[in-house]
Motif scaffolding. Structure first.
Motif, PDB file in Angstrom:
ATOM      1  N   ARG A 117       0.810  -1.136   0.024  1.00  0.00           N
ATOM      2  CA  ARG A 117      -0.176   0.093  -0.043  1.00  0.00           C
ATOM      3  C   ARG A 117       0.878   1.149  -0.111  1.00  0.00           C
ATOM      4  O   ARG A 117       1.693   1.372   1.031  1.00  0.00           O
ATOM      5  CB  ARG A 117      -0.984   0.221   1.367  1.00  0.00           C
ATOM      6  CG  ARG A 117      -1.934   1.243   1.065  1.00  0.00           C
ATOM      7  CD  ARG A 117      -2.974   0.737   2.070  1.00  0.00           C
ATOM      8  NE  ARG A 117      -3.764   2.457   2.366  1.00  0.00           N
ATOM      9  CZ  ARG A 117      -4.731   2.322   0.997  1.00  0.00           C
ATOM     10  NH1 ARG A 117      -4.843   1.785   0.189  1.00  0.00           N
ATOM     11  NH2 ARG A 117      -5.414   3.459   1.242  1.00  0.00           N
ATOM     12  N   PRO A 118       0.591   2.004  -0.693  1.00  0.00           N
ATOM     13  CA  PRO A 118       1.474   3.472  -0.847  1.00  0.00           C
ATOM     14  C   PRO A 118       1.440   4.175   0.191  1.00  0.00           C
ATOM     15  O   PRO A 118       0.312   4.462   0.498  1.00  0.00           O
ATOM     16  CB  PRO A 118       1.237   3.741  -2.279  1.00  0.00           C
ATOM     17  CG  PRO A 118      -0.395   3.560  -2.609  1.00  0.00           C
ATOM     18  CD  PRO A 118      -0.476   2.208  -2.040  1.00  0.00           C
TER      19      PRO A 118
ATOM     20  N   GLY B  54      -2.546   5.526   0.874  1.00  0.00           N
ATOM     21  CA  GLY B  54      -3.283   5.767  -0.395  1.00  0.00           C
ATOM     22  C   GLY B  54      -2.720   6.880  -1.207  1.00  0.00           C
ATOM     23  O   GLY B  54      -1.701   6.994  -1.686  1.00  0.00           O
ATOM     24  N   LEU B  55      -3.597   7.808  -1.400  1.00  0.00           N
ATOM     25  CA  LEU B  55      -3.597   8.817  -2.588  1.00  0.00           C
ATOM     26  C   LEU B  55      -3.632  10.192  -1.416  1.00  0.00           C
ATOM     27  O   LEU B  55      -4.501  10.291  -0.650  1.00  0.00           O
ATOM     28  CB  LEU B  55      -4.490   9.145  -3.645  1.00  0.00           C
ATOM     29  CG  LEU B  55      -4.388   7.835  -4.540  1.00  0.00           C
ATOM     30  CD1 LEU B  55      -5.427   8.193  -5.419  1.00  0.00           C
ATOM     31  CD2 LEU B  55      -3.025   7.868  -5.083  1.00  0.00           C
ATOM     32  N   ALA B  56      -2.977  11.277  -1.899  1.00  0.00           N
ATOM     33  CA  ALA B  56      -3.068  12.745  -1.093  1.00  0.00           C
ATOM     34  C   ALA B  56      -4.662  13.081  -1.426  1.00  0.00           C
ATOM     35  O   ALA B  56      -5.159  13.551  -0.598  1.00  0.00           O
ATOM     36  CB  ALA B  56      -2.377  13.565  -1.913  1.00  0.00           C
ATOM     37  N   GLY B  57      -5.430  12.717  -2.638  1.00  0.00           N
ATOM     38  CA  GLY B  57      -6.765  13.083  -2.648  1.00  0.00           C
ATOM     39  C   GLY B  57      -7.682  12.162  -2.022  1.00  0.00           C
ATOM     40  O   GLY B  57      -8.927  12.642  -1.856  1.00  0.00           O
ATOM     41  N   SER B  58      -7.348  11.031  -1.626  1.00  0.00           N
ATOM     42  CA  SER B  58      -8.179  10.137  -0.991  1.00  0.00           C
ATOM     43  C   SER B  58      -7.301   9.518   0.261  1.00  0.00           C
ATOM     44  O   SER B  58      -6.959   8.311   0.039  1.00  0.00           O
ATOM     45  CB  SER B  58      -8.758   8.946  -1.926  1.00  0.00           C
ATOM     46  OG  SER B  58      -9.601   9.575  -2.746  1.00  0.00           O
ATOM     47  N   PRO B  59      -7.094  10.516   1.201  1.00  0.00           N
ATOM     48  CA  PRO B  59      -6.117   9.823   2.052  1.00  0.00           C
ATOM     49  C   PRO B  59      -6.857   8.983   3.184  1.00  0.00           C
ATOM     50  O   PRO B  59      -8.099   9.314   3.717  1.00  0.00           O
ATOM     51  CB  PRO B  59      -5.283  11.294   2.652  1.00  0.00           C
ATOM     52  CG  PRO B  59      -6.632  12.046   2.446  1.00  0.00           C
ATOM     53  CD  PRO B  59      -7.237  11.714   1.407  1.00  0.00           C
ATOM     54  N   THR B  60      -6.195   8.237   3.654  1.00  0.00           N
ATOM     55  CA  THR B  60      -6.489   7.688   5.057  1.00  0.00           C
ATOM     56  C   THR B  60      -4.906   7.465   6.044  1.00  0.00           C
ATOM     57  O   THR B  60      -4.058   7.783   5.501  1.00  0.00           O
ATOM     58  CB  THR B  60      -6.898   6.100   4.981  1.00  0.00           C
ATOM     59  OG1 THR B  60      -5.927   5.329   4.086  1.00  0.00           O
ATOM     60  CG2 THR B  60      -8.201   6.045   3.945  1.00  0.00           C
TER      61      THR B  60
END
Lengths: 327, 458
Positions: free
Chosen positions: A46-47, A64-70
């Motif tokens: 997982r990044p 995750g992603l900066a735009g969909s962070p967890t």
């Protein structure tokens, strides 16, 4: 001086990367040309986007992603200040500076300012409580014979020394301190009195309504492509941290933001930097085993970090470990 | 002992209803009040009439016939009565109405006679202000009713009441009071109105629920009924708008919600985000949420007269689209009022080819590493190919096709945090690996394929 992984959970061996719990696959050997034979390992994980310091003093991975962070589980606790560089993170607890590579040193109490533009092996640190600047090198703190003449808001490693933004009557100014000549040179007046983060060739300065990216030193000419400054819609910013991977954490009155500066280069130079601003979710409440989402469990096999150990779960009551104590 | 008995008898006669034979006389205002030898109508505003129902009840065991019903005096009259003679059965009664219509400001008296019962009637005509109300209220009507109309439950309406003194002398009006829990006023309980002038004051009606509420306004000797009705007023479904015409995975987007018309009430509610993934590989993507609170339900408030839904005081709320194709549904709920129209708005996140967010190539001795950070919102990634190039940009051999589908499937199957992945592919090279200078990777899923930029090995 000792290698002290005590505030970091499981990152001392792999730096800021965590390669546990990953999928591996073999690709059968393949002949590219007569002279090459190539096989392949493929690993999946997982990044991780960046790191964040939450309001409870926990350093957490942003996944995750900066735009969909967890948010992942805490990897360090009781942290007052943090800065993450390409290969390591430095953290200040009440009485020590810790490196995610495992080094630690006693330090003046309270929060600190870490220099930007630094390498993992050379970081300047300002301690609010004593007004001192120290050089972090090889896991050691070496205090600099330097008096800033005000409270330092931000540090930037620069040629033969460091630049610093210092709060003075009449506004914030940027100056350069040469470690070779032990002299101070003015760089630029910034004005304003809000939080500041010195970047390479620019300054992030918070006002009540926005965060401004200001070229520093100021450009000789202000054009559309080379404006002296531009504003980001981040009201109420009160604190900046280097979050790693080129991200900056901005703490605001309404929560944390993740700021990514993007260079745009032409012949005239790399400016203006566009910027992406992402909202970070709040950490799960203490005692909530789930992380990174609204009450749903996280698959530990794919999270960046393993769950914190039991002793660390009562982080609110924990005191930072004394340097020299291994966890 | 005898003297005592006589005194007691006299006492009973004086305090009992006027009784003759088997008839007892009462004033009836919903309940029966015994009428003695004197009955006062009290003060009556000039120009007003006051009716009192009198009831002659037969308290005996045999029928009694009312043979005489008469009145003498000015200002009073008998109305609404059956014709005489009228026989009243035991236990039954005979009703008639006495009306007082005073003219001049003075005291009035009259004698009422029912069979052999005689009662002295008294009344006084006093000056009183006239009452007028402004819109949206209406009245007072002929029954003295002031209506506040119909308003949404939870709403308020304020009407202005004007008391006019048309007399040539100052008039002290007391009391000035409002009763009824739904009605209130800031007016002091007494006021003196100069001759020919008026005073005004507000009365607020608050409809706490979907009911009819009653109260009263007393203005001196006059009393007016107050009435207002609350009704359930569903909030019209808000219109949701996004800061982008189309939504894609991996984004943070801003949502605003507006009512098509100003809200008639102060209201609060919740906006709930639900997510239905297209893929059956996973059941959810937890990154789909209102990011600032880390939840999928957020509260809002609507101020009366406003069209804006405010989320924590802000006109917009930011949500993350996650990294999974599927359907986002936003559902508005205003529990106290309900919603008219569709409370739910759905947005589709389309399936897309793998999105590469970062890619790099590194060299370790004779090992070549390619690292790709990406997400696959279809959860079908796995097939890919690698092309290697020499220093002149020439392709070295055919592209290497690989199918890691089963590994991706295994990686994805237990995910609830989305489809983001970091893939690290290591190529152990037998031969002179330095001749390989760059690579391109093509990743495929059911929505298409994507090729990375040329990745240079340092």
């Amino acid at each position: 001086l000792a290698r002290q992984p005590s505030v970091w959970d499981g990152h001392e061996k792999s730096g800021i990367r965590n390669l546990d719990k990953q999928m591996k696959a073999w690709l059968p050997p393949t002949v590219l040309m007569a002279t090459f034979t190539v096989g392949a390992w493929a690993q999946l994980e997982r990044p991780q986007v960046a790191w964040m310091l939450d309001a409870q003093g926990n350093v957490r991975p942003v996944l995750g992603l900066a735009g969909s962070p967890t948010l992942g589980d805490p990897v360090a606790r009781n942290i007052l200040s943090v800065a993450c560089f390409p290969e390591t993170c430095l953290a200040k607890t009440e009485g020590a500076v810790y490196s995610s590579l495992g080094w630690a040193a006693e330090a003046p109490e309270g929060p600190a300012v870490f220099s930007v533009g630094a390498t993992a092996d050379l970081v300047y640190i300002y301690f609010y409580s004593t007004g001192q600047v120290a050089k972090w090198h090889g896991g050691q703190l070496e205090f600099v014979d330097f008096t800033p003449g005000g409270e330092i808001l931000s540090l930037r490693a620069a040629a033969e020394g460091f630049d610093y933004a210092v709060a003075r009557e009449g506004g914030t100014v940027v100056e350069h301190f040469s470690m070779e000549t032990m002299t101070v040179t003015p760089v630029a007046p910034l004005g304003g009195t809000g939080p500041v983060l010195l970047l390479d060739g620019a300054v992030l300065a918070a006002t009540e309504d926005a965060v401004k990216l200001i070229r520093c030193p100021a450009p000789a000419e202000d054009t559309d492509f080379l404006p002296a400054e531009f504003a980001l819609d981040i009201p109420g910013a009160g604190q900046f941290f280097l979050a790693g991977n080129g991200y900056i954490q901005v703490n605001t009155k309404t929560g944390a933001r993740l700021l990514r500066m993007n260079g745009s280069c032409r012949d005239e130079g790399c400016w203006p930097w566009s910027a992406d601003v992402f909202v970070l979710p709040p950490p799960p409440p203490p005692g909530d085993a789930a992380s990174g989402n609204a009450g749903e469990s996280v698959d530990p096999s794919m999270s960046s970090n393993s769950a914190p150990d039991a002793s660390a779960s009562s982080q609110d009551a924990q005191q930072p470990e004394a340097p020299g104590d291994e966890q | 002992m005898r003297a005592h008995a006589l005194a007691l008898t006299s006492f009973i006669v004086l305090l009992s209803p006027t009784v003759h034979a088997q008839i007892s006389l009462f004033a009836y205002t919903g309940t029966e009040t015994p009428v003695l030898s004197v009955y006062g109508f009290g003060q009556v505003a000039q120009g007003d009439t006051k009716d009192v129902i009198f009831r002659a009840r037969n308290t005996g065991a045999s029928a009694v016939t009312i043979t005489k019903l008469a009145m003498s005096g000015t200002g009073f009259s008998i109305v609404n009565t059956a014709s005489i003679p009228f026989t009243v059965a035991p236990g039954s009664s005979f009703d008639f109405t006495m009306r007082f219509s005073g003219g001049e400001l003075k005291s009035y008296s009259a004698n009422l006679q029912v069979n052999t019962i005689t009662v002295l009637l008294l009344a006084t005509v006093v000056a009183a202000p006239t009452v007028a109300v402004d819109l949206p209220c209406t009245g007072p009507d002929s029954q003295g009713l002031i209506s506040f109309g119909r308003i949404s439950q939870g709403g308020q309406v304020v009407c202005t009441i004007t008391l006019q003194n048309s007399n040539t002398q100052a008039l002290t009006v007391s009391p000035i009071t409002v009763t009824g829990a739904a009605f209130s006023t800031t007016q002091s309980p007494a006021a003196t109105i100069p001759a020919g002038q008026s005073i005004s004051f507000p009365i607020q009606f608050t409809a706490a629920g979907a009911n009819t509420f009653t109260g009263s306004l007393s203005a001196g000797v006059r009393t007016y009924a107050l009435s207002g009705t609350g009704f359930a007023a569903p909030i019209p479904a808000p219109l949701l708008t996004f800061d982008s015409a189309s939504l894609a995975s991996g984004e943070q987007r801003s949502l605003t919600a507006k009512l098509p018309a100003p809200s008639p009430v102060n209201a609060s509610g919740t906006l709930t985000l639900t997510f239905t993934p297209d893929s059956t590989t996973i059941t959810d993507d937890s990154a789909v949420q209102f990011v600032s609170i880390g939840k999928r339900i957020i509260s809002f408030a609507i101020a009366q007269g406003s069209t804006d839904l405010l989320f924590n005081g802000q006109k917009s709320v930011t949500f993350a689209t996650g990294t999974t194709a599927g359907k986002l549904t936003f559902t508005v709920d205003v529990p106290a009022y309900g919603i008219t129209g569709s409370a739910a708005t759905s947005v589709k996140i389309a399936q897309a080819p793998v999105t590469v967010t970062a890619a790099s190539a590194t060299r370790r001795a004779n090992d070549l590493d390619i690292v790709i950070s990406a997400f696959d919102n279809t959860y079908t990634a796995g097939r890919m190919s690698f092309s290697f190039f020499d220093a002149n940009g020439g392709l070295i051999g055919p592209a290497i096709a690989a199918d890691f589908s089963s590994y991706f499937a295994n990686f994805f199957k237990s995910q609830t945090l989305g489809s983001a992945f970091l893939m690290r592919v290591t190529f152990p090279v037998t031969g002179d690996a330095t001749l390989i200078r760059s690579a391109e990777v093509t990743l495929m899923n059911t929505a298409g394929s994507v090729k990375t930029q040329r990745l240079n090995f340092p």
